[in-house]
Write an enzyme that holds these catalytic residues in place. Structure first.
Site, PDB file in Angstrom:
ATOM      1  N   ASP A 127      -6.954  -5.675   2.074  1.00 25.31           N
ATOM      2  CA  ASP A 127      -7.515  -6.812   1.342  1.00 25.31           C
ATOM      3  C   ASP A 127      -6.833  -8.135   1.682  1.00 25.31           C
ATOM      4  O   ASP A 127      -7.443  -9.193   1.566  1.00 25.31           O
ATOM      5  CB  ASP A 127      -7.441  -6.568  -0.165  1.00 25.31           C
ATOM      6  N   HIS A 160       0.857  -1.187   0.000  1.00 22.03           N
ATOM      7  CA  HIS A 160       0.000   0.000   0.000  1.00 22.03           C
ATOM      8  C   HIS A 160       0.892   1.235   0.000  1.00 22.03           C
ATOM      9  O   HIS A 160       1.857   1.322   0.752  1.00 22.03           O
ATOM     10  CB  HIS A 160      -0.890  -0.021   1.248  1.00 22.03           C
TER      11      HIS A 160
END
Length: 125
Positions: A68, A15
């Site tokens: 996720d 990320h």
């Protein structure tokens, strides 16, 4: 480790905001999976596998999981059909995506060039 050796990308890591620490949303989902594990063999197995993957990526690449990474095994352990994962992930992001579009139009500035709005123009926020 074999995939890393082949220079393949490992989904669920990297990320752009949480490169050097764990995404706090991922930490919450990891805890949900941990709470599910005692009564759910599927959750227990996926927790074990996910933690191993997290450890390897931290050791080998210095990367931490994104939301996720732990959300997917939670959904799987709950019995949610895999074809619904993408719509669920998108639905969770819709408010943020719409907020970006509204903000961009209000300031006549494109904040995230990768996002291209193709809908109707002239809507009032």
């Amino acid at each position: 480790r074999e995939r890393l050796a082949r220079k393949e990308r490992i989904m669920g890591f990297g990320h752009r905001v949480y490169m050097r620490r764990m995404d706090p949303r991922a930490a919450l989902m990891k805890e949900v999976l941990r709470e599910m594990a005692p009564g759910n063999p599927r959750a227990a197995r996926y927790l074990e596998v996910a933690e191993r993957g997290e450890r390897v990526m931290r050791e080998e690449k210095g990367l931490y999981p994104n939301l996720d990474y732990y959300a997917a095994p939670v959904l799987y352990a709950l019995g949610v059909p895999v074809p619904l994962y993408t719509p669920i992930f998108l639905a969770a992001r819709t408010a943020g995506l719409v907020a970006h579009v509204v903000e961009q139009h209000a300031h006549n500035r494109l904040f995230r060039p990768r996002v291209l709005y193709k809908g109707p123009r002239g809507l009032k926020a």
